[in-house]
Design a protein around this motif. Structure first.
Motif, PDB file in Angstrom:
ATOM      1  N   ALA A 238      -2.347   3.800 -12.722  1.00  0.00           N
ATOM      2  CA  ALA A 238      -3.010   2.811 -11.872  1.00  0.00           C
ATOM      3  C   ALA A 238      -4.030   3.509 -10.990  1.00  0.00           C
ATOM      4  CB  ALA A 238      -1.985   2.072 -11.007  1.00  0.00           C
ATOM      5  N   VAL A 239      -5.308   3.128 -11.135  1.00  0.00           N
ATOM      6  CA  VAL A 239      -6.408   3.757 -10.406  1.00  0.00           C
ATOM      7  C   VAL A 239      -7.248   2.666  -9.734  1.00  0.00           C
ATOM      8  CG1 VAL A 239      -6.497   5.702 -12.011  1.00  0.00           C
ATOM      9  CG2 VAL A 239      -7.948   3.701 -12.426  1.00  0.00           C
ATOM     10  N   THR A 240      -8.154   3.070  -8.873  1.00  0.00           N
ATOM     11  CA  THR A 240      -9.072   2.104  -8.278  1.00  0.00           C
ATOM     12  C   THR A 240     -10.009   1.560  -9.354  1.00  0.00           C
ATOM     13  OG1 THR A 240     -10.748   3.763  -7.767  1.00  0.00           O
ATOM     14  CG2 THR A 240      -9.042   3.356  -6.091  1.00  0.00           C
ATOM     15  N   THR A 241     -10.595   0.413  -9.077  1.00  0.00           N
ATOM     16  CA  THR A 241     -11.554  -0.150 -10.025  1.00  0.00           C
ATOM     17  C   THR A 241     -12.747   0.776 -10.217  1.00  0.00           C
ATOM     18  OG1 THR A 241     -10.884  -2.377  -9.360  1.00  0.00           O
ATOM     19  CG2 THR A 241     -12.974  -2.167 -10.528  1.00  0.00           C
ATOM     20  N   THR A 242     -13.164   1.432  -9.145  1.00  0.00           N
ATOM     21  CA  THR A 242     -14.258   2.390  -9.248  1.00  0.00           C
ATOM     22  C   THR A 242     -13.933   3.490 -10.240  1.00  0.00           C
ATOM     23  OG1 THR A 242     -14.967   1.946  -6.978  1.00  0.00           O
ATOM     24  CG2 THR A 242     -15.686   4.017  -7.965  1.00  0.00           C
ATOM     25  N   GLU A 243     -12.724   4.042 -10.156  1.00  0.00           N
ATOM     26  CA  GLU A 243     -12.335   5.093 -11.090  1.00  0.00           C
ATOM     27  C   GLU A 243     -12.188   4.541 -12.505  1.00  0.00           C
ATOM     28  OE1 GLU A 243      -8.953   8.582 -11.752  1.00  0.00           O
ATOM     29  OE2 GLU A 243      -8.928   7.368  -9.922  1.00  0.00           O
TER      30      GLU A 243
ATOM     31  N   LEU B  23       0.834  -1.205   0.000  1.00  0.00           N
ATOM     32  CA  LEU B  23       0.000   0.000   0.000  1.00  0.00           C
ATOM     33  C   LEU B  23       0.871   1.259   0.000  1.00  0.00           C
ATOM     34  CD1 LEU B  23      -2.724  -1.133   2.547  1.00  0.00           C
ATOM     35  CD2 LEU B  23      -3.040  -0.816   0.084  1.00  0.00           C
ATOM     36  N   GLY B  24       1.903   1.243   0.811  1.00  0.00           N
ATOM     37  CA  GLY B  24       2.807   2.391   0.860  1.00  0.00           C
ATOM     38  C   GLY B  24       3.531   2.615  -0.457  1.00  0.00           C
ATOM     39  N   GLN B  25       3.949   1.533  -1.104  1.00  0.00           N
ATOM     40  CA  GLN B  25       4.622   1.665  -2.396  1.00  0.00           C
ATOM     41  C   GLN B  25       3.695   2.296  -3.437  1.00  0.00           C
ATOM     42  OE1 GLN B  25       5.662  -2.429  -3.055  1.00  0.00           O
ATOM     43  NE2 GLN B  25       7.764  -2.173  -2.337  1.00  0.00           N
ATOM     44  N   ALA B  26       2.453   1.822  -3.454  1.00  0.00           N
ATOM     45  CA  ALA B  26       1.493   2.366  -4.410  1.00  0.00           C
ATOM     46  C   ALA B  26       1.270   3.854  -4.156  1.00  0.00           C
ATOM     47  CB  ALA B  26       0.175   1.600  -4.311  1.00  0.00           C
ATOM     48  N   GLU B  27       1.068   4.228  -2.905  1.00  0.00           N
ATOM     49  CA  GLU B  27       0.806   5.622  -2.569  1.00  0.00           C
ATOM     50  C   GLU B  27       2.005   6.520  -2.884  1.00  0.00           C
ATOM     51  OE1 GLU B  27      -0.278   5.029   1.475  1.00  0.00           O
ATOM     52  OE2 GLU B  27      -2.049   3.864   0.897  1.00  0.00           O
TER      53      GLU B  27
ATOM     54  N   ARG C 283      -3.415   4.228  -6.940  1.00  0.00           N
ATOM     55  CA  ARG C 283      -4.451   3.718  -6.052  1.00  0.00           C
ATOM     56  C   ARG C 283      -4.853   2.341  -6.543  1.00  0.00           C
ATOM     57  NH1 ARG C 283      -2.394   7.032  -3.766  1.00  0.00           N
ATOM     58  NH2 ARG C 283      -3.192   8.871  -2.684  1.00  0.00           N
ATOM     59  N   VAL C 284      -5.163   1.442  -5.611  1.00  0.00           N
ATOM     60  CA  VAL C 284      -5.394   0.044  -5.960  1.00  0.00           C
ATOM     61  C   VAL C 284      -6.744  -0.409  -5.399  1.00  0.00           C
ATOM     62  CG1 VAL C 284      -2.914  -0.389  -5.961  1.00  0.00           C
ATOM     63  CG2 VAL C 284      -4.238  -0.874  -3.891  1.00  0.00           C
ATOM     64  N   THR C 285      -7.072  -1.648  -5.683  1.00  0.00           N
ATOM     65  CA  THR C 285      -8.290  -2.265  -5.161  1.00  0.00           C
ATOM     66  C   THR C 285      -7.888  -3.500  -4.354  1.00  0.00           C
ATOM     67  OG1 THR C 285      -9.590  -1.506  -7.045  1.00  0.00           O
ATOM     68  CG2 THR C 285     -10.477  -3.353  -5.789  1.00  0.00           C
ATOM     69  N   VAL C 286      -8.386  -3.592  -3.133  1.00  0.00           N
ATOM     70  CA  VAL C 286      -8.081  -4.722  -2.258  1.00  0.00           C
ATOM     71  C   VAL C 286      -9.358  -5.517  -2.039  1.00  0.00           C
ATOM     72  CG1 VAL C 286      -7.248  -5.444   0.004  1.00  0.00           C
ATOM     73  CG2 VAL C 286      -6.236  -3.441  -1.126  1.00  0.00           C
TER      74      VAL C 286
END
Length: 253
Positions: free
Chosen positions: A245-250, A86-90, A95-98
């Protein structure tokens, strides 16, 4: 007899007189009042699932005409690795989806809030991470709802997405069970990193970059050191390709 220090006596008398005057006038300094406490910021509310017009019951990818991808993580395993990923992505502005396993949340409930506070999507990956396609519809519903209950208790929502466990695609009974549990769509993927086979960081990156394109939904996992070693390299490669890389929602909205 010692000589009288007239100057010292005069100074002492003047100081005493001033102190008495200040007390009489009510101007004696008082201790400063403590600064008022600011109320703690309200926790980020977890969004609820919603139906997306034009999207199928099982979603494998997003629009191909926008330079975005969704990195989705199966949520279980070593919590330290989860926090690292999570820290690496930020750090990279991603933003990712978990998709969290319910039994994992039982052991590490703080990670639900950690995901949301980082601006990521949080969803349901069944309670026990067993082969949901091998279950009856009633059994699958119980498995999905058990994880949904954990998510609701921790975040106020059943999670944005549902992904079936131990399978890329959901059986018809699982699709029906997911709808009954409150998930209009099941989230699949079109790119598999195969990181759960521990092939090494270079292979994880190659598995993704060999087939990723705009709109892709990528399957990754918490709990594997190869994934943590690969993620910064993968995000850098996506950036060079102009993919964000974005959330699935986005990705889908």
């Amino acid at each position: 007899m010692k000589p009288i220090d007239r100057r010292g006596a005069l100074r002492a008398g003047a100081a005493a007189a001033l102190a008495g005057l200040a007390t009489a006038c009510g101007t004696t300094p008082r201790p400063a009042a403590p600064a008022p406490r600011r109320p703690a910021a309200a926790p980020v509310a977890a969004p609820a699932p919603r139906r997306l017009p034009g999207q199928p019951a099982e979603i494998t990818h997003g629009p191909r005409d926008r330079p975005r991808v969704a990195l989705t993580f199966h949520g279980q395993g070593d919590p330290a690795l989860a926090r690292t990923l999570l820290g690496q992505a930020e750090k990279a502005g991603a933003r990712v989806t978990v998709l969290a396993v319910g039994s994992w949340l039982d052991r590490h409930p703080d990670l639900a809030r950690r995901v949301l506070d980082g601006g990521h999507d949080l969803g349901n990956h069944t309670q026990r991470h067993i082969d949901v396609n091998a279950m009856t519809e009633t059994e699958a519903l119980a498995e999905i709802e058990a994880c949904a209950t954990r998510l609701r208790r921790l975040t106020g929502s059943i999670g944005t997405w549902f992904r079936p466990s131990r399978t890329q695609y959901a059986a018809p009974a699982v699709l029906r069970a997911a709808r009954r549990a409150g998930y209009p769509h099941v989230l699949s993927y079109d790119v598999d990193s195969l990181d759960f086979t521990s092939p090494g960081a270079t292979a994880v990156v190659r598995n993704v970059t060999g087939s990723v394109r705009a709109g892709s939904v990528v399957s990754l996992h918490f709990g594997y050191p190869d994934t943590a070693a690969a993620l910064p390299l993968l995000l850098a490669d996506l950036g060079r390709r102009g993919l964000r890389a974005v959330t699935t929602t986005e990705l889908l909205t």
